[in-house]
Design a protein around this motif. Structure first.
Motif, PDB file in Angstrom:
ATOM      1  N   PRO A  39       0.805  -1.109   0.113  1.00  0.00           N
ATOM      2  CA  PRO A  39       0.083   0.180  -0.021  1.00  0.00           C
ATOM      3  C   PRO A  39       0.964   1.310  -0.011  1.00  0.00           C
ATOM      4  CG  PRO A  39      -0.586  -1.496   1.832  1.00  0.00           C
ATOM      5  CD  PRO A  39       0.459  -2.039   1.133  1.00  0.00           C
ATOM      6  N   GLU A  40       1.992   1.325   0.866  1.00  0.00           N
ATOM      7  CA  GLU A  40       2.833   2.492   0.672  1.00  0.00           C
ATOM      8  C   GLU A  40       3.565   2.739  -0.425  1.00  0.00           C
ATOM      9  OE1 GLU A  40       4.188   6.062   1.763  1.00  0.00           O
ATOM     10  OE2 GLU A  40       2.629   4.661   2.943  1.00  0.00           O
ATOM     11  N   LEU A  41       3.941   1.650  -1.027  1.00  0.00           N
ATOM     12  CA  LEU A  41       4.809   1.895  -2.242  1.00  0.00           C
ATOM     13  C   LEU A  41       3.688   2.254  -3.282  1.00  0.00           C
ATOM     14  CD1 LEU A  41       7.295   1.839  -3.869  1.00  0.00           C
ATOM     15  CD2 LEU A  41       7.223  -0.565  -3.940  1.00  0.00           C
ATOM     16  N   ALA A  42       2.593   1.629  -3.466  1.00  0.00           N
ATOM     17  CA  ALA A  42       1.696   2.263  -4.351  1.00  0.00           C
ATOM     18  C   ALA A  42       1.298   3.631  -4.246  1.00  0.00           C
ATOM     19  CB  ALA A  42       0.348   1.156  -4.066  1.00  0.00           C
ATOM     20  N   ARG A  43       1.232   3.785  -3.057  1.00  0.00           N
ATOM     21  CA  ARG A  43       0.712   5.449  -2.960  1.00  0.00           C
ATOM     22  C   ARG A  43       2.064   6.444  -3.411  1.00  0.00           C
ATOM     23  NH1 ARG A  43      -2.187   3.561   1.826  1.00  0.00           N
ATOM     24  NH2 ARG A  43      -0.322   3.560   2.870  1.00  0.00           N
ATOM     25  N   ARG A  44       3.131   5.839  -3.285  1.00  0.00           N
ATOM     26  CA  ARG A  44       4.276   6.579  -3.480  1.00  0.00           C
ATOM     27  C   ARG A  44       4.424   7.004  -5.184  1.00  0.00           C
ATOM     28  NH1 ARG A  44       9.279   4.124  -0.712  1.00  0.00           N
ATOM     29  NH2 ARG A  44       7.840   2.983   0.689  1.00  0.00           N
ATOM     30  N   ILE A  45       3.947   5.494  -5.748  1.00  0.00           N
ATOM     31  CA  ILE A  45       4.045   5.408  -7.301  1.00  0.00           C
ATOM     32  C   ILE A  45       3.010   6.685  -7.662  1.00  0.00           C
ATOM     33  CG2 ILE A  45       3.626   4.354  -9.369  1.00  0.00           C
ATOM     34  CD1 ILE A  45       4.634   1.782  -7.469  1.00  0.00           C
ATOM     35  N   VAL A  46       1.824   6.346  -7.261  1.00  0.00           N
ATOM     36  CA  VAL A  46       0.646   7.381  -7.775  1.00  0.00           C
ATOM     37  C   VAL A  46       1.226   8.738  -7.588  1.00  0.00           C
ATOM     38  CG1 VAL A  46      -1.654   7.956  -7.552  1.00  0.00           C
ATOM     39  CG2 VAL A  46      -0.873   5.865  -7.835  1.00  0.00           C
ATOM     40  N   ILE A  63      11.491   1.586  -5.404  1.00  0.00           N
ATOM     41  CA  ILE A  63      11.531   0.744  -6.352  1.00  0.00           C
ATOM     42  C   ILE A  63      13.025   0.692  -7.279  1.00  0.00           C
ATOM     43  CG2 ILE A  63      10.813   0.380  -8.752  1.00  0.00           C
ATOM     44  CD1 ILE A  63       7.897   1.427  -8.048  1.00  0.00           C
ATOM     45  N   GLY A  64      13.501  -0.555  -7.208  1.00  0.00           N
ATOM     46  CA  GLY A  64      14.721  -0.576  -7.537  1.00  0.00           C
ATOM     47  C   GLY A  64      14.765  -1.636  -8.856  1.00  0.00           C
ATOM     48  N   PRO A  65      15.937  -2.258  -9.101  1.00  0.00           N
ATOM     49  CA  PRO A  65      16.000  -3.123 -10.259  1.00  0.00           C
ATOM     50  C   PRO A  65      15.333  -4.314 -10.077  1.00  0.00           C
ATOM     51  CG  PRO A  65      18.108  -2.314 -10.040  1.00  0.00           C
ATOM     52  CD  PRO A  65      17.240  -1.572  -8.875  1.00  0.00           C
ATOM     53  N   LYS A  66      15.347  -4.950  -8.745  1.00  0.00           N
ATOM     54  CA  LYS A  66      14.560  -6.158  -8.139  1.00  0.00           C
ATOM     55  C   LYS A  66      12.999  -5.887  -8.369  1.00  0.00           C
ATOM     56  CE  LYS A  66      18.126  -8.248  -5.222  1.00  0.00           C
ATOM     57  NZ  LYS A  66      18.660  -8.442  -4.052  1.00  0.00           N
ATOM     58  N   THR A  67      12.537  -4.831  -7.961  1.00  0.00           N
ATOM     59  CA  THR A  67      10.971  -4.747  -8.079  1.00  0.00           C
ATOM     60  C   THR A  67      10.715  -4.731  -9.594  1.00  0.00           C
ATOM     61  OG1 THR A  67      11.354  -3.380  -5.950  1.00  0.00           O
ATOM     62  CG2 THR A  67       9.250  -3.306  -7.411  1.00  0.00           C
ATOM     63  N   LEU A  68      11.385  -3.915 -10.296  1.00  0.00           N
ATOM     64  CA  LEU A  68      11.293  -3.681 -11.994  1.00  0.00           C
ATOM     65  C   LEU A  68      11.431  -5.122 -12.513  1.00  0.00           C
ATOM     66  CD1 LEU A  68      12.933  -0.756 -12.949  1.00  0.00           C
ATOM     67  CD2 LEU A  68      10.553  -0.997 -12.592  1.00  0.00           C
ATOM     68  N   GLU A  69      12.193  -6.086 -12.056  1.00  0.00           N
ATOM     69  CA  GLU A  69      12.288  -7.203 -12.635  1.00  0.00           C
ATOM     70  C   GLU A  69      11.159  -8.138 -12.317  1.00  0.00           C
ATOM     71  OE1 GLU A  69      13.758 -10.021 -15.053  1.00  0.00           O
ATOM     72  OE2 GLU A  69      14.757  -8.226 -14.976  1.00  0.00           O
ATOM     73  N   ARG A  70      10.651  -7.952 -10.873  1.00  0.00           N
ATOM     74  CA  ARG A  70       9.492  -8.981 -10.591  1.00  0.00           C
ATOM     75  C   ARG A  70       8.104  -8.463 -11.330  1.00  0.00           C
ATOM     76  NH1 ARG A  70       9.349  -8.085  -4.394  1.00  0.00           N
ATOM     77  NH2 ARG A  70      11.270  -7.902  -4.831  1.00  0.00           N
ATOM     78  N   ILE A  71       7.773  -7.253 -11.557  1.00  0.00           N
ATOM     79  CA  ILE A  71       6.867  -6.857 -12.485  1.00  0.00           C
ATOM     80  C   ILE A  71       6.784  -6.470 -13.648  1.00  0.00           C
ATOM     81  CG2 ILE A  71       6.033  -5.763  -9.992  1.00  0.00           C
ATOM     82  CD1 ILE A  71       6.537  -3.040 -11.393  1.00  0.00           C
ATOM     83  N   LYS A  72       7.910  -6.724 -14.202  1.00  0.00           N
ATOM     84  CA  LYS A  72       8.307  -6.446 -15.689  1.00  0.00           C
ATOM     85  C   LYS A  72       7.349  -7.185 -16.499  1.00  0.00           C
ATOM     86  CE  LYS A  72      11.890  -8.402 -17.800  1.00  0.00           C
ATOM     87  NZ  LYS A  72      13.104  -8.566 -18.314  1.00  0.00           N
ATOM     88  N   GLU A  73       6.727  -8.385 -16.132  1.00  0.00           N
ATOM     89  CA  GLU A  73       5.999  -9.419 -17.035  1.00  0.00           C
ATOM     90  C   GLU A  73       4.599  -8.662 -17.284  1.00  0.00           C
ATOM     91  OE1 GLU A  73       4.343 -13.028 -15.280  1.00  0.00           O
ATOM     92  OE2 GLU A  73       5.614 -12.577 -13.940  1.00  0.00           O
ATOM     93  N   TYR A  74       4.093  -7.868 -16.287  1.00  0.00           N
ATOM     94  CA  TYR A  74       2.957  -7.253 -16.448  1.00  0.00           C
ATOM     95  C   TYR A  74       2.857  -6.232 -17.338  1.00  0.00           C
ATOM     96  CZ  TYR A  74       2.223 -10.373 -12.470  1.00  0.00           C
ATOM     97  OH  TYR A  74       2.176 -11.738 -11.683  1.00  0.00           O
ATOM     98  N   PHE A  75       4.011  -5.586 -17.694  1.00  0.00           N
ATOM     99  CA  PHE A  75       4.197  -4.453 -18.532  1.00  0.00           C
ATOM    100  C   PHE A  75       4.641  -4.772 -19.995  1.00  0.00           C
ATOM    101  CE2 PHE A  75       3.925  -3.013 -14.174  1.00  0.00           C
ATOM    102  CZ  PHE A  75       2.973  -2.041 -14.275  1.00  0.00           C
ATOM    103  N   ASN A  76       4.896  -5.879 -20.332  1.00  0.00           N
ATOM    104  CA  ASN A  76       5.890  -6.371 -21.433  1.00  0.00           C
ATOM    105  C   ASN A  76       5.473  -5.945 -22.583  1.00  0.00           C
ATOM    106  OD1 ASN A  76       8.329  -7.444 -20.573  1.00  0.00           O
ATOM    107  ND2 ASN A  76       7.485  -9.520 -20.550  1.00  0.00           N
TER     108      ASN A  76
END
Length: 195
Positions: free
Chosen positions: A148-155, A176-189
């Protein structure tokens, strides 16, 4: 040997029992036997994935030819049925992945059409690429590693600094760092700003 034959017969019977209700209700018929609603088989040409709701026996998720308009889908879904006046900006709108064409009919009244979009959870299930510039806090929370906190920061970051021009630009958000980006990348491919 008799035991193995018994298992095969048992499995065949079980399969038949499970398949018959589907065939009876029309769920087991081939696409050639079902009246197609803007249905395009994948591999024939580029397609968009949309959902149609409100039409008995025709509601569901469809692959339509990329570039199809809302009017095209309505014509194929409600051929020869009265539709209330449809503003040009809705009728001519080209449908994109994740769009929902909601069709409602009142008692004895013509059909009413409205447009919407699928929820992020539905987009993820259908493997439709997410748009980081259209997601709200709740949407971001569906992604692995985004609380929830990271989601609020992104928005909040997007509101103050503008849209993300590339997927990698999400790293500008603290947390958000490289590990987080790698984890969610497939949803934005498939997203056109993914770099």
């Amino acid at each position: 040997m008799k035991t193995r034959t018994g298992h095969v017969v048992y499995l065949a019977l079980a399969l038949a029992v499970m398949t018959l209700p589907l065939l009876y209700k029309g769920h087991g018929t081939s696409p050639a036997e079902i009246p197609a609603v803007a249905f395009v088989r994948s591999g024939e040409r580029p397609v968009s994935i949309i959902m149609i709701t409100g039409v008995p026996e025709r509601s569901g998720v469809y692959r339509i030819a990329r570039g199809s308009t809302c009017q095209d889908v309505i014509n194929m879904t409600l051929s020869h049925m009265p539709v209330t006046y449809l503003p040009t900006h809705i009728a001519s709108r080209v449908l994109c992945d994740g769009d929902v064409v909601a069709i409602r009919k009142g008692n004895g009244e013509p059909y009413e059409i409205s447009l919407g979009t699928l929820a992020v959870s539905q987009l993820m299930l259908l493997r439709i690429s997410l748009d980081p510039n259209r997601m709200n806090v709740t949407d971001w929370e569906f992604l692995p590693g985004i609380g929830p906190e990271l989601a609020r920061r992104i928005v909040r970051d997007r509101q103050y600094n503008g849209d993300f021009s590339s997927f990698g630009e999400l790293e500008r958000v603290p947390g958000i760092g490289p590990k987080t980006l790698e984890r969610i990348k497939e949803y934005f491919n498939a997203y056109n700003i993914l770099k």
